[in-house]
Design a protein around this motif. Structure first.
Motif, short mmCIF file in Angstrom:
data_model
loop_
_atom_site.label_atom_id
_atom_site.label_comp_id
_atom_site.label_asym_id
_atom_site.label_seq_id
_atom_site.Cartn_x
_atom_site.Cartn_y
_atom_site.Cartn_z
N ARG A 172 7.58 -2.90 -1.31
CA ARG A 172 8.41 -4.09 -1.50
C ARG A 172 8.21 -4.99 -0.28
O ARG A 172 8.36 -4.55 0.87
CB ARG A 172 9.88 -3.72 -1.61
CG ARG A 172 10.23 -2.85 -2.83
CD ARG A 172 10.23 -3.68 -4.09
NE ARG A 172 10.64 -2.90 -5.24
CZ ARG A 172 9.81 -2.29 -6.07
NH1 ARG A 172 8.49 -2.35 -5.86
NH2 ARG A 172 10.27 -1.60 -7.11
N VAL A 173 7.88 -6.25 -0.53
CA VAL A 173 7.71 -7.23 0.53
C VAL A 173 8.59 -8.43 0.22
O VAL A 173 8.58 -8.95 -0.90
CB VAL A 173 6.24 -7.69 0.65
CG1 VAL A 173 6.10 -8.78 1.72
CG2 VAL A 173 5.33 -6.51 0.95
N VAL A 174 9.36 -8.86 1.21
CA VAL A 174 10.17 -10.07 1.08
C VAL A 174 9.86 -10.98 2.27
O VAL A 174 9.95 -10.54 3.42
CB VAL A 174 11.68 -9.77 1.04
CG1 VAL A 174 12.47 -11.07 0.96
CG2 VAL A 174 12.01 -8.88 -0.15
N GLY A 216 -0.52 -4.91 -9.54
CA GLY A 216 -1.00 -3.73 -10.24
C GLY A 216 -0.81 -2.43 -9.49
O GLY A 216 -0.99 -1.35 -10.07
N ARG A 217 -0.42 -2.51 -8.23
CA ARG A 217 -0.17 -1.33 -7.41
C ARG A 217 1.33 -1.04 -7.24
O ARG A 217 1.73 -0.32 -6.33
CB ARG A 217 -0.80 -1.52 -6.02
CG ARG A 217 -2.31 -1.67 -6.05
CD ARG A 217 -2.99 -0.33 -6.13
NE ARG A 217 -4.43 -0.46 -6.21
CZ ARG A 217 -5.28 0.54 -5.99
NH1 ARG A 217 -4.81 1.73 -5.65
NH2 ARG A 217 -6.58 0.38 -6.11
N ASP A 218 2.13 -1.61 -8.11
CA ASP A 218 3.59 -1.45 -8.03
C ASP A 218 4.13 -1.97 -6.70
O ASP A 218 5.02 -1.37 -6.09
CB ASP A 218 4.00 0.00 -8.24
CG ASP A 218 5.52 0.15 -8.39
OD1 ASP A 218 6.16 -0.77 -8.92
OD2 ASP A 218 6.08 1.18 -7.96
N ILE A 219 3.57 -3.08 -6.25
CA ILE A 219 4.04 -3.74 -5.03
C ILE A 219 4.56 -5.11 -5.44
O ILE A 219 3.84 -5.89 -6.07
CB ILE A 219 2.93 -3.89 -3.99
CG1 ILE A 219 2.35 -2.53 -3.61
CG2 ILE A 219 3.45 -4.61 -2.74
CD1 ILE A 219 1.07 -2.60 -2.80
N THR A 220 5.79 -5.39 -5.10
CA THR A 220 6.35 -6.71 -5.38
C THR A 220 6.38 -7.53 -4.10
O THR A 220 6.62 -7.00 -3.01
CB THR A 220 7.77 -6.63 -5.96
OG1 THR A 220 8.65 -6.05 -5.00
CG2 THR A 220 7.79 -5.80 -7.24
#
Length: 235
Positions: free
Chosen positions: A122-124, A161-165
């Motif tokens: 998760r990246v914000v 596609g790597r389940d990273i938002t």
């Protein structure tokens, strides 16, 4: 998903510190970076100037060795050097872009390497309403914050596609040390431009970040989430 290792750049005060507290309360293992002033007692912290690639690498290694791979990154560190562009020095122009945009990109790049291998993250990115609507006297700051939106949305496409938002939060006028130091008349005028007629609280920004890093937000990526009392509507 509780208990993940979370790194928050610029987490020693203001929005960053409120986010440290919010994610810690959610059960995450949170580490804050700081450049000069350490985080308050009780907060895990590591020194890191994000304009220095060697410090970024060293900070990540320290966190990884003690707490494990970084699974959540909140890129919050930033500076301001306001002034009209026509009179702004190259130093002030470059310093803000180097820290707020290039430094953030550097931190995100380092975090993504591990997230891609583990196929989760998760990246914000903490942008600003200035990056959406512009701000007189803040051309350098607004340009860098607008760049974070392009950066975040590009990365969202690269790593989804790597389940990273990858999402972006765009705060408006928030009660921090910087805005508290403004003259009272300036604060009143600024609040008068906000539909909700007040400044936001750092905790309100942190709540948005907390949601975007949660399990429930797993299908949200590339979003720009305003926390601005409505001042940025239409952008």
């Amino acid at each position: 998903m509780a208990g993940r290792t979370t790194l928050i750049s610029g987490g020693n005060r203001g929005i960053g510190l409120s986010t440290v507290r919010a994610l810690s309360e959610a059960g995450e293992t949170v580490v804050a970076t700081y450049r000069k002033d350490p985080a308050p007692d009780g907060c895990r912290a590591v020194r890191c100037d994000i304009t220095d690639p060697e410090q970024v690498e060293r900070a990540f290694k320290e966190v990884e060795e003690e707490f494990g791979p970084v699974e959540v990154l909140v890129a919050n560190a930033g500076i301001t050097r306001d002034g009209l562009l026509v009179t702004m020095s190259d130093e002030d122009l470059g310093a803000v872009v180097e820290t707020n945009l290039l430094g953030t990109a550097r931190v995100v790049r380092r975090a993504l390497r591990g997230m891609i291998r583990r196929r989760h993250g998760r990246v914000v990115l903490i942008s600003s309403v200035s990056g959406l609507s512009g701000a007189a006297g803040q051309a350098n700051y607004a340009a860098a914050k607008a760049g974070l939106i392009g950066l975040g949305r590009s990365l969202a496409r690269e790593v989804a596609g790597r389940d990273i938002t990858v999402n972006i939060v765009a705060p408006g006028w928030i009660d921090t040390d910087m805005t508290t130091a403004l003259p009272e008349r300036t604060r009143r005028e600024a609040a008068g431009q906000v539909p909700m007629r007040r400044f936001g609280r750092p905790e309100e920004v942190a709540a948005a970040v907390r949601f975007l890093t949660s399990r429930e937000a797993g299908y949200i990526t590339g979003a720009v989430v305003p926390v601005d009392g409505g001042i940025g509507m239409g952008h």
